[in-house]
Design a protein around this motif. Structure first.
Motif, PDB file in Angstrom:
ATOM      1  N   VAL A  91      -2.261 -22.798   3.622  1.00 32.66           N
ATOM      2  CA  VAL A  91      -2.776 -21.460   3.342  1.00 32.66           C
ATOM      3  C   VAL A  91      -1.704 -20.669   2.587  1.00 32.66           C
ATOM      4  CG1 VAL A  91      -3.701 -19.348   4.340  1.00 32.66           C
ATOM      5  CG2 VAL A  91      -4.067 -21.529   5.493  1.00 32.66           C
ATOM      6  N   ALA A 174      -2.932 -26.144  11.789  1.00 29.63           N
ATOM      7  CA  ALA A 174      -3.076 -24.873  12.498  1.00 29.63           C
ATOM      8  C   ALA A 174      -3.167 -23.705  11.525  1.00 29.63           C
ATOM      9  CB  ALA A 174      -1.903 -24.666  13.458  1.00 29.63           C
ATOM     10  N   GLY A 175      -2.906 -23.960  10.249  1.00 25.94           N
ATOM     11  CA  GLY A 175      -3.019 -22.886   9.272  1.00 25.94           C
ATOM     12  C   GLY A 175      -1.837 -21.931   9.305  1.00 25.94           C
ATOM     13  N   ARG A 179       4.146 -17.910   3.577  1.00 28.09           N
ATOM     14  CA  ARG A 179       4.394 -16.534   3.143  1.00 28.09           C
ATOM     15  C   ARG A 179       5.603 -15.957   3.849  1.00 28.09           C
ATOM     16  NH1 ARG A 179       0.911 -12.172   6.617  1.00 28.09           N
ATOM     17  NH2 ARG A 179       1.586 -12.989   8.601  1.00 28.09           N
TER      18      ARG A 179
ATOM     19  N   TYR B   4     -10.686 -20.687  14.984  1.00 27.00           N
ATOM     20  CA  TYR B   4      -9.745 -20.924  16.075  1.00 27.00           C
ATOM     21  C   TYR B   4     -10.459 -20.653  17.391  1.00 27.00           C
ATOM     22  CZ  TYR B   4      -6.143 -20.653  12.458  1.00 27.00           C
ATOM     23  OH  TYR B   4      -5.376 -20.873  11.346  1.00 27.00           O
ATOM     24  N   LYS B  85      -7.978 -15.785   8.725  1.00 27.28           N
ATOM     25  CA  LYS B  85      -7.589 -16.379   7.457  1.00 27.28           C
ATOM     26  C   LYS B  85      -6.423 -17.357   7.606  1.00 27.28           C
ATOM     27  CE  LYS B  85      -4.738 -12.714   5.352  1.00 27.28           C
ATOM     28  NZ  LYS B  85      -4.691 -11.497   6.147  1.00 27.28           N
ATOM     29  N   ASP B  86      -5.602 -17.182   8.642  1.00 26.84           N
ATOM     30  CA  ASP B  86      -4.535 -18.147   8.891  1.00 26.84           C
ATOM     31  C   ASP B  86      -4.058 -17.989  10.331  1.00 26.84           C
ATOM     32  OD1 ASP B  86      -2.725 -15.949   8.939  1.00 26.84           O
ATOM     33  OD2 ASP B  86      -2.504 -16.071   6.758  1.00 26.84           O
ATOM     34  N   LEU B  87      -3.079 -18.805  10.707  1.00 30.39           N
ATOM     35  CA  LEU B  87      -2.613 -18.770  12.094  1.00 30.39           C
ATOM     36  C   LEU B  87      -2.014 -17.408  12.445  1.00 30.39           C
ATOM     37  CD1 LEU B  87      -2.189 -20.355  14.756  1.00 30.39           C
ATOM     38  CD2 LEU B  87       0.077 -20.954  13.932  1.00 30.39           C
ATOM     39  N   ASP B  88      -1.308 -16.792  11.504  1.00 33.81           N
ATOM     40  CA  ASP B  88      -0.692 -15.497  11.802  1.00 33.81           C
ATOM     41  C   ASP B  88      -1.741 -14.468  12.199  1.00 33.81           C
ATOM     42  OD1 ASP B  88       1.797 -16.455  11.407  1.00 33.81           O
ATOM     43  OD2 ASP B  88       2.156 -15.490   9.479  1.00 33.81           O
ATOM     44  N   LEU B  91      -3.119 -15.347  15.591  1.00 32.58           N
ATOM     45  CA  LEU B  91      -2.188 -15.001  16.669  1.00 32.58           C
ATOM     46  C   LEU B  91      -2.182 -13.496  16.921  1.00 32.58           C
ATOM     47  CD1 LEU B  91       0.906 -17.306  15.900  1.00 32.58           C
ATOM     48  CD2 LEU B  91      -0.939 -17.692  17.539  1.00 32.58           C
ATOM     49  N   PRO B 108      -6.633 -24.501  16.584  1.00 29.47           N
ATOM     50  CA  PRO B 108      -7.475 -24.582  15.401  1.00 29.47           C
ATOM     51  C   PRO B 108      -8.627 -25.559  15.642  1.00 29.47           C
ATOM     52  CG  PRO B 108      -5.391 -25.723  15.029  1.00 29.47           C
ATOM     53  CD  PRO B 108      -5.310 -25.102  16.389  1.00 29.47           C
ATOM     54  N   SER B 113     -14.814 -33.248   6.879  1.00 31.92           N
ATOM     55  CA  SER B 113     -15.425 -33.040   5.569  1.00 31.92           C
ATOM     56  C   SER B 113     -16.022 -34.348   5.062  1.00 31.92           C
ATOM     57  CB  SER B 113     -14.394 -32.527   4.578  1.00 31.92           C
ATOM     58  OG  SER B 113     -13.268 -33.360   4.598  1.00 31.92           O
TER      59      SER B 113
END
Lengths: 425, 113
Positions: A91, A174-175, A179, B4, B85-88, B91, B108, B113
């Protein structure tokens, strides 16, 4: 011809040392997969050897390598477009148009954004275990091979390879985003990064296991990392504090063992042989780290290192100011290791009898249960108090906990009586 | 965006004698959380509270036994499925998930696919 080959080989090695992180970080953005990016960067370094021999070393080797690696990544994606990878892509928030343009060749290579901070923060993400953060940072940011990292931490190569692979898989699955964290998260996240760099240094400075006291390669990598962080985040006083602290500690490297390889404590080191250039740079950084606002733990640690370094002799160290600094440090970072170091300072100010109860109180802390400096400090205080029998007991306890043979030898030399020597081997 | 699962692990005894006030407090906290997911830029896709482990039945092979799959002090008591959109971001959302008698685990969801 062979002279050319040697020169080009040197240029490639130099670019590996200087540019690896920048090239990889920029390639990750295009590859959106850490493994693919690594592969492409490795290929780019191999092809550099060949191309530079024919065409000469380019003016900007880093930009040449970045473009070569990014093209490889793009081609790999084109080839794989039909059989989409099952692994989720990395990501990458706020992908910059400048980066895309650079890949297309429409922008000067110098405009390729510096993604090293993204790479560093991703490697040190709190969702990864500390040992995985360390391994990833050394592998991806420093460009060390898995074999080299495994050797540095004295574990087998397959174990280290598995650790790196697991961590990379977690980042993708886990994405974990590629950044730099936003301002509100930065202090915590930066602390993790600085802690990892500090850990690389301490692993090199007092190698926890093995025959040599110091591992120079790890020390140099840690200093390089700290320098990179300061260059990329010049306003972060904690980063300046970390670099200052590393330089001041490392300035004493040559004097930490005697010619026979025996450990010399600070009090017995030859101060005239300390690296004065490095000390001067370190002291400048300490001043910058302390300027404005309340200092954090790395800035305070650098100020402490400065006081130890500036004193003309060990006895003339400004113990009073040191105790004040340790008190401040305990305020921002209540670590039992800091409390132990403070107790040593108290012993210099008020005598060993005043420090002994402080050290003995720390013995109850489970976090120090396996920390050999605790019984070693207690032993030193008891020795200074003339309680030799108790001191020997404490020295033996320290020897049993210590895995570094140089430090163990030092502790053994302090034994007053020759008893059974535990932990031999 | 990725999905998630937020797994809520708590010490069940915390909920054993729910006085009406405490119960209402827990309900309010979860309702508030459902709003906060959207405020933080995520999306709440689903979620449920589970009956206590005393009601659990486990099956291993063909053997049916009384009780949860693993005996632990903190047990799975509920979950939320979110999109982030992401792990951050996941969280940041999960930090607000009420779990006064334990904590949460963020996993996650695997994509085929």
């Amino acid at each position: 011809m062979s002279e050319d080959t040697a020169a080009v080989r040197l240029a490639v090695a130099d670019a590996h040392r200087r540019e690896w992180a920048r090239v990889l970080a920029a390639t990750v953005r295009v590859a959106r997969d850490l493994d693919l990016a690594e592969e492409c960067v490795q290929d780019a370094y191999v092809s550099a050897m060949d191309t530079w021999l024919r065409q000469g070393v380019p003016a900007n080797p880093g930009a040449w390598l970045t473009t070569a690696a990014q093209r490889r990544a793009i081609n790999a994606h084109k080839r794989a477009a039909t059989l989409r990878s099952k692994l989720p892509l990395l990501v990458i928030p706020e992908a910059s148009p400048a980066a895309e343009a650079a890949v297309e060749g429409s922008v000067e290579a110098d405009d390729i954004p510096d993604d090293r901070l993204r790479l560093i923060f991703t490697c040190c993400h709190p969702a990864l275990a500390r040992e995985a953060q360390l391994a990833l940072t050394l592998r991806l940011v420093c460009g060390l091979t898995t074999a080299e990292i495994a050797r540095a931490f004295l574990i087998s190569e397959p174990t280290m390879a598995a650790r790196v692979t697991r961590a990379k898989k977690k980042i993708a699955a886990a994405g974990i985003p590629y950044r730099v964290p936003p301002a509100e998260e930065l202090p915590d996240r930066l602390d993790a990064v600085l802690t990892v760099v500090h850990l690389v240094f301490t692993t090199g400075h007092a190698a926890p296991t093995g025959p040599a006291l110091v591992r120079a390669d790890l020390i140099e990598r840690a200093v390089d990392l700290a320098r990179t962080l300061c260059a990329l985040m010049p306003d972060e006083r904690e980063a300046l504090g970390l670099l200052a602290q590393l330089l001041l500690h490392d300035a004493r490297r040559a004097t930490r063992v005697d010619p026979a390889g025996r450990l010399l404590p600070l009090a017995e080191q030859d101060r005239s042989r300390w690296d004065t250039v490095q000390i001067a740079e370190g002291l400048r950084l300490v001043r910058a780290a302390l300027r404005g606002g309340r200092p954090g733990r790395f800035a305070l640690q650098s100020a402490i290192a400065a006081l130890y370094t500036e004193a003309p002799t060990y006895a003339d160290t400004d113990w009073g100011q040191l105790r004040d600094l340790y008190d401040l440090l305990l305020g921002v970072w209540p670590s039992p290791v800091v409390a132990l170091n403070r107790a040593v300072v108290v012993s210099m100010l008020d005598g060993p009898a005043a420090a002994l109860p402080l050290v003995e109180a720390l013995a109850a802390d489970p976090r120090l249960a396996a920390y050999h400096y605790l019984p070693a400090t207690r032993a030193d205080l008891l020795r200074r108090l003339g309680r030799t029998e108790e001191a020997d007991g404490a020295y033996r306890a320290a020897i049993a906990l210590c895995d570094n043979s140089v430090e163990r030898e030092f502790l053994r030399s302090r034994l007053h009586t020759d008893g059974p020597a535990p932990g031999q081997g | 965006m990725a999905q998630y699962l937020i797994l809520i692990y708590e010490d069940e005894s915390g909920y054993e004698n729910p006085d009406p006030g405490a119960w209402q407090q827990a309900m309010d906290a979860h309702n508030r959380f459902a709003e906060q997911v959207g405020e933080l830029g995520g999306e709440l896709l689903g979620g449920n509270a589970l009956q206590p482990t005393a009601t659990a039945t486990s099956i291993r092979g063909d053997v049916v036994t009384d009780g949860p799959f693993v005996e632990t002090k903190e047990v799975l008591g509920g979950y939320y499925l979110i999109e982030a959109k992401d792990l951050d971001q996941a969280l940041a959302i999960s930090k607000l998930c009420p779990a006064p008698f334990g904590g949460v685990e963020v996993r996650p969801v695997m994509v085929f696919s």
